[in-house]
Design a protein around this motif. Structure first.
Motif, PDB file in Angstrom:
ATOM      1  N   PHE A  68       0.743  -1.192   0.035  1.00  0.00           N
ATOM      2  CA  PHE A  68      -0.210  -0.034  -0.033  1.00  0.00           C
ATOM      3  C   PHE A  68       0.813   1.112   0.009  1.00  0.00           C
ATOM      4  O   PHE A  68       0.441   2.244  -0.513  1.00  0.00           O
ATOM      5  N   LYS A  70       3.461   1.645  -1.645  1.00  0.00           N
ATOM      6  CA  LYS A  70       3.991   1.684  -3.086  1.00  0.00           C
ATOM      7  C   LYS A  70       2.962   2.188  -3.844  1.00  0.00           C
ATOM      8  O   LYS A  70       3.156   2.939  -4.737  1.00  0.00           O
ATOM      9  N   MET A  71       1.862   1.555  -3.755  1.00  0.00           N
ATOM     10  CA  MET A  71       0.703   2.003  -4.572  1.00  0.00           C
ATOM     11  C   MET A  71       0.065   3.310  -4.284  1.00  0.00           C
ATOM     12  O   MET A  71      -0.429   4.045  -5.107  1.00  0.00           O
ATOM     13  N   VAL A  72       0.283   3.766  -3.137  1.00  0.00           N
ATOM     14  CA  VAL A  72      -0.100   5.121  -2.649  1.00  0.00           C
ATOM     15  C   VAL A  72       0.842   5.836  -1.883  1.00  0.00           C
ATOM     16  O   VAL A  72       1.041   5.906  -0.718  1.00  0.00           O
ATOM     17  N   PRO A  73       2.120   6.521  -2.577  1.00  0.00           N
ATOM     18  CA  PRO A  73       3.349   6.890  -1.880  1.00  0.00           C
ATOM     19  C   PRO A  73       3.039   8.272  -1.359  1.00  0.00           C
ATOM     20  O   PRO A  73       1.930   8.958  -1.683  1.00  0.00           O
ATOM     21  N   MET A  76       3.673  12.737  -3.230  1.00  0.00           N
ATOM     22  CA  MET A  76       3.576  12.746  -4.893  1.00  0.00           C
ATOM     23  C   MET A  76       3.073  14.535  -5.137  1.00  0.00           C
ATOM     24  O   MET A  76       2.558  15.219  -4.263  1.00  0.00           O
ATOM     25  N   TYR A  78       1.286  15.935  -7.000  1.00  0.00           N
ATOM     26  CA  TYR A  78      -0.081  16.357  -7.387  1.00  0.00           C
ATOM     27  C   TYR A  78      -0.934  16.375  -5.870  1.00  0.00           C
ATOM     28  O   TYR A  78      -2.142  16.548  -5.910  1.00  0.00           O
ATOM     29  N   TYR A  79      -0.276  16.116  -4.755  1.00  0.00           N
ATOM     30  CA  TYR A  79      -0.963  16.178  -3.547  1.00  0.00           C
ATOM     31  C   TYR A  79      -1.095  17.687  -3.232  1.00  0.00           C
ATOM     32  O   TYR A  79       0.139  18.263  -2.729  1.00  0.00           O
ATOM     33  N   ASP A  80      -2.305  18.173  -2.958  1.00  0.00           N
ATOM     34  CA  ASP A  80      -2.249  19.668  -2.118  1.00  0.00           C
ATOM     35  C   ASP A  80      -2.481  19.572  -0.630  1.00  0.00           C
ATOM     36  O   ASP A  80      -2.514  20.382   0.083  1.00  0.00           O
ATOM     37  N   HIS A  81      -3.125  18.410  -0.255  1.00  0.00           N
ATOM     38  CA  HIS A  81      -3.509  18.267   1.016  1.00  0.00           C
ATOM     39  C   HIS A  81      -2.351  17.724   1.988  1.00  0.00           C
ATOM     40  O   HIS A  81      -2.291  16.469   2.240  1.00  0.00           O
ATOM     41  N   MET A  89      -2.311  12.487   3.106  1.00  0.00           N
ATOM     42  CA  MET A  89      -3.262  12.274   1.867  1.00  0.00           C
ATOM     43  C   MET A  89      -3.247  10.827   1.545  1.00  0.00           C
ATOM     44  O   MET A  89      -4.324  10.429   1.430  1.00  0.00           O
ATOM     45  N   HIS A  92      -5.783   9.009   3.717  1.00  0.00           N
ATOM     46  CA  HIS A  92      -7.051   9.180   3.109  1.00  0.00           C
ATOM     47  C   HIS A  92      -7.404   8.220   2.064  1.00  0.00           C
ATOM     48  O   HIS A  92      -8.530   7.703   1.970  1.00  0.00           O
ATOM     49  N   ILE A  93      -6.477   8.056   1.098  1.00  0.00           N
ATOM     50  CA  ILE A  93      -6.695   7.310  -0.121  1.00  0.00           C
ATOM     51  C   ILE A  93      -6.737   6.067   0.094  1.00  0.00           C
ATOM     52  O   ILE A  93      -7.550   5.256  -0.304  1.00  0.00           O
TER      53      ILE A  93
ATOM     54  N   ASP C  59      -9.195  20.200  -1.028  1.00  0.00           N
ATOM     55  CA  ASP C  59      -8.246  19.520  -1.626  1.00  0.00           C
ATOM     56  C   ASP C  59      -8.147  17.923  -1.581  1.00  0.00           C
ATOM     57  O   ASP C  59      -7.098  17.382  -2.194  1.00  0.00           O
ATOM     58  N   ASP C  63      -7.399  15.796  -4.705  1.00  0.00           N
ATOM     59  CA  ASP C  63      -6.068  14.832  -4.473  1.00  0.00           C
ATOM     60  C   ASP C  63      -6.725  13.498  -4.906  1.00  0.00           C
ATOM     61  O   ASP C  63      -5.792  12.452  -5.566  1.00  0.00           O
ATOM     62  N   HIS C  67      -5.119  11.127  -7.915  1.00  0.00           N
ATOM     63  CA  HIS C  67      -4.218   9.909  -7.395  1.00  0.00           C
ATOM     64  C   HIS C  67      -4.925   8.606  -8.310  1.00  0.00           C
ATOM     65  O   HIS C  67      -4.450   7.837  -8.551  1.00  0.00           O
TER      66      HIS C  67
END
Lengths: 141, 141, 141
Positions: A68, A70-73, A76, A78-81, A89, A92-93, C59, C63, C67
């Motif tokens: 997990f 690796k799959m959700v590093p 990144m 593009y993360y603003d939060h 962040m 959350h994902i 955000d 995000d 993702h």
């Protein structure tokens, strides 16, 4: 019909995947009364999740955490939060991928899980507190 | 209130995604009696999962398999749990991403699925046996 | 026992993640009558999904979209199912990762969500219509 509902705080755990089946079952002796029913468990957070997986091998727990990550590093572009740190962040994902709740059949006073199935708490934060869950069971006696 | 619960073994299937709606429905003629309720189906394994997706196009089934194989690859250097082969740990991870159970509304004696929705068995092992599921339905007549 | 079930069409939304808790609650004033129970919400589509996540920060919503677009990219060479455009197959995959339904505990006439939890509609198509959901609530008065 029997309805039982209680909110409990799980023991605090470090980041990673943890089998919590026994801790959950200790909270609901009323399960014994239900012949046919459902147990529902809901975690009241957006940075920790619940799943069902293998209940014996510690390396499944650590391999899950590694995959997990690796799959959700973290970090990144593009993360603003990011206000609460690099684990914010991704937590959350991961929570939405794994899910906030489980529904498990009850048969003759027991959870009807497979031999190798256990309930996992997935702690996605570096310093999560004890997590609150709502357990609801309903069924016929 | 009606409660019906049964444990069945699904037909053995090869690795991949398979529509099993009809096989499930054949097991529960009691569904017809329920005006408003829920069907819950739980798979008693940690290397096969259940989801709902498109019920017509065979290429959705194979694209799903191909994408999950890319998103959760075999032979990652960080896997320690390899005792049953390279498909072992990816099967556990895919199962937690997709989930072990489904809850589906029942309306007037039928599953209230969308036109294009079907129940999928996701077989993540190269040589999985027939998989055991617990089907529970409850509701009002 | 109280059973309430209704099918509604959500407002049309653009591709992305959207908090819909209030829109759902407006549809079910009957919730107030239930002391202990469950709300189940099922989306009748295979290219839009439901999840629970953070209900305040915009955000987090963007995000999440960014993702999922990275984790499930468009135009992968192994996609055969492209008849409705490059957003077609990724929408199916994202839907199975996030899930078609939610079960949420009801306590004293209200959803028992955590402070920061909201219900998300995840619209995975570029031009999705208003999405149909079946809401079922059951419990004791």
């Amino acid at each position: 019909m029997v309805w039982v509902q209680k909110e409990i705080k799980l023991e605090q755990r470090r980041r990673g995947f943890h089998v919590i089946t026994d801790e959950v079952l200790r909270q609901i002796p009323e399960l014994k009364k239900i012949k046919t029913g459902i147990l529902h468990i809901h975690i009241k957070h957006t940075s920790a999740s619940l799943t069902i997986n293998e209940n014996v091998s510690p390396d499944v727990l650590s391999d899950m955490e590694n995959h997990f990550n690796k799959m959700v590093p973290e970090n990144m572009p593009y993360y603003d939060h990011n206000s609460e740190g690099p684990d914010d962040m991704p937590a959350h994902i991961k929570t939405s991928i794994l899910g906030n709740s489980l529904s498990i059949p009850i048969t003759n006073g027991d959870l009807n899980l497979g031999t190798w199935q256990g309930i996992y708490l997935c702690e996605h934060r570096n310093h999560g507190d004890g997590r609150k869950v709502v357990i609801t069971i309903w069924g016929e006696e």
